[in-house]
Design an enzyme around this catalytic site. Structure first.
Site, mmCIF file in Angstrom:
data_model
loop_
_atom_site.group_PDB
_atom_site.id
_atom_site.type_symbol
_atom_site.label_atom_id
_atom_site.label_comp_id
_atom_site.label_asym_id
_atom_site.label_seq_id
_atom_site.Cartn_x
_atom_site.Cartn_y
_atom_site.Cartn_z
ATOM 1 N N ASP A 72 20.746 5.639 -31.943
ATOM 2 C CA ASP A 72 21.978 6.316 -31.521
ATOM 3 C C ASP A 72 21.853 6.630 -30.041
ATOM 4 O O ASP A 72 21.015 7.436 -29.643
ATOM 5 C CB ASP A 72 22.186 7.595 -32.331
ATOM 6 C CG ASP A 72 23.566 8.206 -32.138
ATOM 7 O OD1 ASP A 72 24.211 7.901 -31.113
ATOM 8 O OD2 ASP A 72 24.001 8.987 -33.001
ATOM 9 N N ARG A 87 24.413 7.732 -28.022
ATOM 10 C CA ARG A 87 25.525 8.532 -27.515
ATOM 11 C C ARG A 87 25.039 9.744 -26.723
ATOM 12 O O ARG A 87 24.013 10.340 -27.048
ATOM 13 C CB ARG A 87 26.416 8.977 -28.674
ATOM 14 C CG ARG A 87 27.221 7.841 -29.271
ATOM 15 C CD ARG A 87 27.974 8.255 -30.497
ATOM 16 N NE ARG A 87 27.085 8.500 -31.634
ATOM 17 C CZ ARG A 87 27.507 8.802 -32.854
ATOM 18 N NH1 ARG A 87 28.809 8.934 -33.083
ATOM 19 N NH2 ARG A 87 26.643 8.984 -33.836
#
Length: 205
Positions: free
Chosen positions: A126, A128
């Protein structure tokens, strides 16, 4: 964080007429959108969601994920509440971009799970960055959220930025046979809180 407000307009939807706020991340050139409804700057906790862009799920009705269903459920919940905020973040594919997401899907078609696929492409599971949310929330006067999410990483990111998460509101929607193992992987490998339904379902190598 050089995220600047650009403009705002009305956005009528089947659920409610929201105010759409446009922001530009000058460091990356990415354009982000916030939808708000009602008075969200009164100091009281605001029903809200951080929603990362998912073209396939949000616009193309993909059943490989639960993103489109979560987006619709969040907007419906805000409309029922009469007050809320949704940050639509241009971080496609958990931050790897659309074309890399398609590459990851190709690997998943060959048997990799969503985490393994990202890692085989050289990315983190991930990627982000939720720091971009802070200037947007500050601009809107939001200091406390009732956050609609199954992802504990979002709760921690906001808390680390001194945005209070008064409550985590689960979003259990969009489950179907095509995304069963995807959701199981998010629960088992990414710590998403999806209840008992998907715990321990990841196929063992």
């Amino acid at each position: 964080m050089p995220v600047v407000f650009v403009a705002a307009s009305k956005l009528p939807t089947p659920f409610a007429t929201f105010t759409m706020h446009g922001f530009l991340d000058e460091a990356t050139g990415r354009e982000h959108v916030v939808l708000s409804l009602g008075d969200i700057a009164d100091g009281e906790p605001v029903l809200g969601r951080l929603h990362s862009e998912c073209l396939t799920g949000d616009a193309l009705f993909s059943q490989r994920c639960d993103c489109g269903s979560q987006l619709e459920a969040a907007l419906q919940a805000i409309a029922r509440e009469g007050r809320g905020v949704l940050l639509y973040l241009r971080q496609e594919g958990r931050g790897i971009g659309l074309l890399n997401k398609i590459r990851a899907y190709e690997l998943q078609d060959g048997g990799a799970d969503t985490v393994e696929a990202n890692e085989r492409l050289g990315f983190a599971a991930d990627q982000r960055d939720y720091a971009i949310c802070l200037p947007m929330l500050e601009h809107l006067g939001v200091k406390s959220l009732r956050l609609m999410t199954n992802n504990p990483r979002k709760v921690k990111a906001l808390t680390d930025m001194n945005i209070k998460v008064a409550e985590r509101v689960p979003l259990h929607t969009g489950h179907n046979p095509h995304n069963r193992y995807y959701l199981a992987t998010k629960a088992d490998k990414l710590g998403h809180m999806l209840g008992n339904e998907h715990q321990g379902e990841v196929p063992q190598a």
